[in-house]
Design an enzyme around this catalytic site. Structure first.
Site, PDB file in Angstrom:
ATOM      1  N   HIS A  71      31.595  50.756  54.268  1.00 52.86           N
ATOM      2  CA  HIS A  71      32.667  51.735  54.447  1.00 52.86           C
ATOM      3  C   HIS A  71      33.034  51.623  55.923  1.00 52.86           C
ATOM      4  O   HIS A  71      32.318  52.162  56.783  1.00 52.86           O
ATOM      5  CB  HIS A  71      32.200  53.163  54.141  1.00 52.86           C
ATOM      6  CG  HIS A  71      31.524  53.322  52.802  1.00 52.86           C
ATOM      7  ND1 HIS A  71      32.232  53.384  51.624  1.00 52.86           N
ATOM      8  CD2 HIS A  71      30.227  53.413  52.462  1.00 52.86           C
ATOM      9  CE1 HIS A  71      31.375  53.533  50.619  1.00 52.86           C
ATOM     10  NE2 HIS A  71      30.164  53.550  51.100  1.00 52.86           N
ATOM     11  N   TYR A 131      37.813  54.082  49.558  1.00 49.14           N
ATOM     12  CA  TYR A 131      38.296  55.258  48.832  1.00 49.14           C
ATOM     13  C   TYR A 131      39.233  56.136  49.650  1.00 49.14           C
ATOM     14  O   TYR A 131      39.709  57.161  49.171  1.00 49.14           O
ATOM     15  CB  TYR A 131      37.127  56.086  48.282  1.00 49.14           C
ATOM     16  CG  TYR A 131      36.074  56.484  49.282  1.00 49.14           C
ATOM     17  CD1 TYR A 131      36.260  57.557  50.129  1.00 49.14           C
ATOM     18  CD2 TYR A 131      34.871  55.786  49.360  1.00 49.14           C
ATOM     19  CE1 TYR A 131      35.289  57.931  51.038  1.00 49.14           C
ATOM     20  CE2 TYR A 131      33.887  56.147  50.270  1.00 49.14           C
ATOM     21  CZ  TYR A 131      34.098  57.218  51.107  1.00 49.14           C
ATOM     22  OH  TYR A 131      33.138  57.574  52.008  1.00 49.14           O
ATOM     23  N   HIS A 251      28.129  53.431  43.383  1.00 46.74           N
ATOM     24  CA  HIS A 251      26.948  54.069  43.978  1.00 46.74           C
ATOM     25  C   HIS A 251      26.079  54.600  42.841  1.00 46.74           C
ATOM     26  O   HIS A 251      26.598  55.189  41.892  1.00 46.74           O
ATOM     27  CB  HIS A 251      27.355  55.267  44.839  1.00 46.74           C
ATOM     28  CG  HIS A 251      28.057  54.919  46.114  1.00 46.74           C
ATOM     29  ND1 HIS A 251      29.268  55.460  46.470  1.00 46.74           N
ATOM     30  CD2 HIS A 251      27.693  54.123  47.150  1.00 46.74           C
ATOM     31  CE1 HIS A 251      29.633  55.006  47.656  1.00 46.74           C
ATOM     32  NE2 HIS A 251      28.698  54.192  48.096  1.00 46.74           N
ATOM     33  N   GLU A 254      21.567  57.624  44.528  1.00 48.13           N
ATOM     34  CA  GLU A 254      21.168  57.586  45.939  1.00 48.13           C
ATOM     35  C   GLU A 254      20.328  58.816  46.277  1.00 48.13           C
ATOM     36  O   GLU A 254      19.475  58.774  47.155  1.00 48.13           O
ATOM     37  CB  GLU A 254      22.425  57.531  46.827  1.00 48.13           C
ATOM     38  CG  GLU A 254      22.120  57.431  48.323  1.00 48.13           C
ATOM     39  CD  GLU A 254      23.368  57.263  49.176  1.00 48.13           C
ATOM     40  OE1 GLU A 254      24.482  57.353  48.621  1.00 48.13           O
ATOM     41  OE2 GLU A 254      23.220  57.035  50.389  1.00 48.13           O
ATOM     42  N   HIS A 288      22.443  51.131  46.146  1.00 50.61           N
ATOM     43  CA  HIS A 288      21.292  51.990  46.473  1.00 50.61           C
ATOM     44  C   HIS A 288      20.230  51.927  45.380  1.00 50.61           C
ATOM     45  O   HIS A 288      19.122  51.503  45.646  1.00 50.61           O
ATOM     46  CB  HIS A 288      21.681  53.452  46.756  1.00 50.61           C
ATOM     47  CG  HIS A 288      22.682  53.602  47.850  1.00 50.61           C
ATOM     48  ND1 HIS A 288      22.468  53.088  49.108  1.00 50.61           N
ATOM     49  CD2 HIS A 288      23.911  54.183  47.882  1.00 50.61           C
ATOM     50  CE1 HIS A 288      23.524  53.352  49.865  1.00 50.61           C
ATOM     51  NE2 HIS A 288      24.414  54.002  49.137  1.00 50.61           N
ATOM     52  N   ASP A 339      26.604  49.290  54.689  1.00 53.45           N
ATOM     53  CA  ASP A 339      27.016  50.603  54.197  1.00 53.45           C
ATOM     54  C   ASP A 339      27.622  51.482  55.284  1.00 53.45           C
ATOM     55  O   ASP A 339      28.796  51.338  55.618  1.00 53.45           O
ATOM     56  CB  ASP A 339      25.804  51.271  53.526  1.00 53.45           C
ATOM     57  CG  ASP A 339      26.171  52.561  52.785  1.00 53.45           C
ATOM     58  OD1 ASP A 339      27.363  52.874  52.684  1.00 53.45           O
ATOM     59  OD2 ASP A 339      25.256  53.251  52.309  1.00 53.45           O
TER      60      ASP A 339
HETATM   61 ZN    ZN Z   1      28.303  53.606  50.191  1.00 57.69          ZN
END
Ligand code: ZN
Length: 470
Positions: A71, A131, A251, A254, A288, A339
């Site tokens: 991200h 996103y 994801h 997590e 994750h 990440d």
């Molecule tokens: Zn992520």
């Protein structure tokens, strides 16, 4: 953008003192030839100098590293969210504050600098789990893919390939009783309303029949998580991915709270929900995979779904340690990602997969250096939809990453110069700072530790982050 832009055409040759080759381990005196953006010949035992114009690569040369989970904007939080205490959820509030401030120009500048940092670290392809789609109140920009296109442009300017994992994000979360909550505050920027509108927007990016957006970019899908996408919305996303042969990332588990809310909503774990939706399989990647049941491991491994571990972020956010070895044994390929960019160092991510297993099991040797290297290269590239990258073989995408062996971290650690130990030395002791040269698709992007397309990467990062944080 400055510096030489060597065209990815014509024949180029490199001579690697040591190179890691698939099925052959580390070999000496490797002559590597590329025609355009592909390797055309690889030969071992060729003495220097082979022919005029050949570039010498001192150290250990690897295929391109894949950062399978990014991200980009989280890079602005480095150092800020490490102060004080809290949990994943308090970190998320700080992350939302940055998300609220970005616009297409400031995000382009930030992502360009972050991808340049990645290139310096040997990353030749990034999977951007994207996103942040719309304006601050959720209103689409005139071009509803303006933010996504900024990511594609950023990767082009930084000289790396990108898979834009365009992320469907529809609900703000699941309450502890399993009730979907509406998007609120900065989350409104993430939402497309429903999966059909997500499909229409991603189609408007203009992928060709193979999902390619540009020679350096391909489209992929992402289900943010079971918190953000209701089960009944998932099949439209999966259908889109089948249409283009595109990867699907999500994801997964997590946090324990996600598992509990998912059980309340569906009477099933997040992995079981993805299975029901048809999201698991060889083109699927779960990120994750921390808090899994034995049944979850069976579903993921049995379907050959890739598991992407992000150990520095998982440690930074106090997530926990996922069952990497059980997943690999069950059939899941492993990849790695930086990440949240708490650090950008794929060597550290890869060895983190092994070292965290040691801490949990009190035993050593779950993964060899070669297995960790495969996670950071060929498996990572494949999970991003580039199965033809990540190996130094004729026909593959011509990516090369050379690690200097005469740095303070590696000097003497690989004194035999060949065989397994040099690869183990790099995978267990190298850092991003030891990367001396990077070739992406036949084109030089980093030489002598300097980025050839982005003048001053630290300055670019500092300026871009200051502009976002104010
Ligand atoms: Zn992520």
């Amino acid at each position: 953008v400055t510096g030489p832009e060597a065209p990815a055409s014509g024949v180029r040759r490199w001579h690697a003192g040591l190179a890691w080759l698939p099925g052959q381990g580390v070999q000496r005196d490797v002559l590597i030839e590329a025609s355009g953006d592909r390797f055309s010949a690889v030969g071992t035992g060729v003495r220097w100098p082979p022919s005029p114009g050949t570039v010498r690569l001192n150290g250990l040369t690897l295929p391109g590293l894949a950062n399978a989970h990014s991200h980009a904007f989280h890079r602005a939080l480095r150092g800020i969210t490490q102060a004080g205490r809290g949990t994943f959820w308090t970190w998320r509030e700080r992350m939302y504050q940055v998300a609220a401030r970005l616009d297409p120009d400031s995000y382009l500048a930030l992502a360009r600098a972050v991808y340049a940092e990645m290139a310096l670290a040997g990353v030749t392809c990034v999977g951007e789990f994207h996103y942040l789609h719309h304006g601050p109140d959720g209103t689409p920009y005139g071009d509803p893919n303006l933010m996504g296109r900024a990511m594609l442009e950023a990767a082009a300017e930084a000289g790396i390939r990108i898979t834009l994992l365009d992320t469907c994000y529809l609900t703000g979360g699941l309450s502890s009783a399993g009730i979907p909550e509406p998007l609120a505050g900065p989350q409104r920027r993430f939402g497309d309303g429903d999966a059909q509108h997500w499909v229409a927007r991603v189609d408007a990016l203009g992928p060709d029949a193979r999902g390619m957006l540009a020679p350096h970019a391909r489209a992929g899908a992402a289900i943010h998580s079971v918190r953000a996408v209701p089960l009944q919305q998932m099949p439209a996303i999966i259908a889109w991915s089948h249409r283009y042969g595109a990867p699907v990332h999500a994801h997964l588990s997590e946090q324990r709270a996600e598992n509990e809310a998912c059980q309340a909503a569906y009477g099933a774990s997040p992995a079981e929900v993805l299975y029901r939706a048809g999201a698991l399989g060889p083109r699927g990647t779960v990120v994750h995979a921390t808090h899994l049941s034995d049944h979850d491991v069976e579903l993921l491994g049995g379907s050959q779904t890739c598991a992407c571990f992000c150990p520095t972020t998982e440690a930074d956010l106090a997530d926990g340690i996922g069952p990497a070895h059980a997943l690999a044994s069950a059939g899941s390929p492993l990849s790695v990602g930086s990440d949240s960019h708490a650090r950008v160092d794929l060597f550290e991510e890869a060895r983190g997969v092994e070292l965290t297993q040691r801490l949990v099991t009190e035993r050593r040797g779950h993964f060899s250096g070669e297995e960790l290297a495969r996670a950071a290269t060929v498996a990572g590239q494949a999970c991003l939809g580039w199965p033809d990258a990540g190996e130094i073989v004729p026909g593959a995408v011509a990516d090369l990453v050379t690690v200097s062996l005469d740095t303070p971290r590696l000097a003497g650690a690989a004194s035999t110069g060949a065989g397994a130990t040099v690869l183990e030395a790099v995978m267990f002791a190298a850092t991003a700072a030891d990367v001396s040269s990077v070739v992406v698709g036949g084109r030089d992007v980093v030489r002598d530790g300097q980025h050839l397309l982005v003048d001053d990467v630290p300055a670019a990062l500092a300026i871009a982050i200051r502009a976002v944080l104010g």
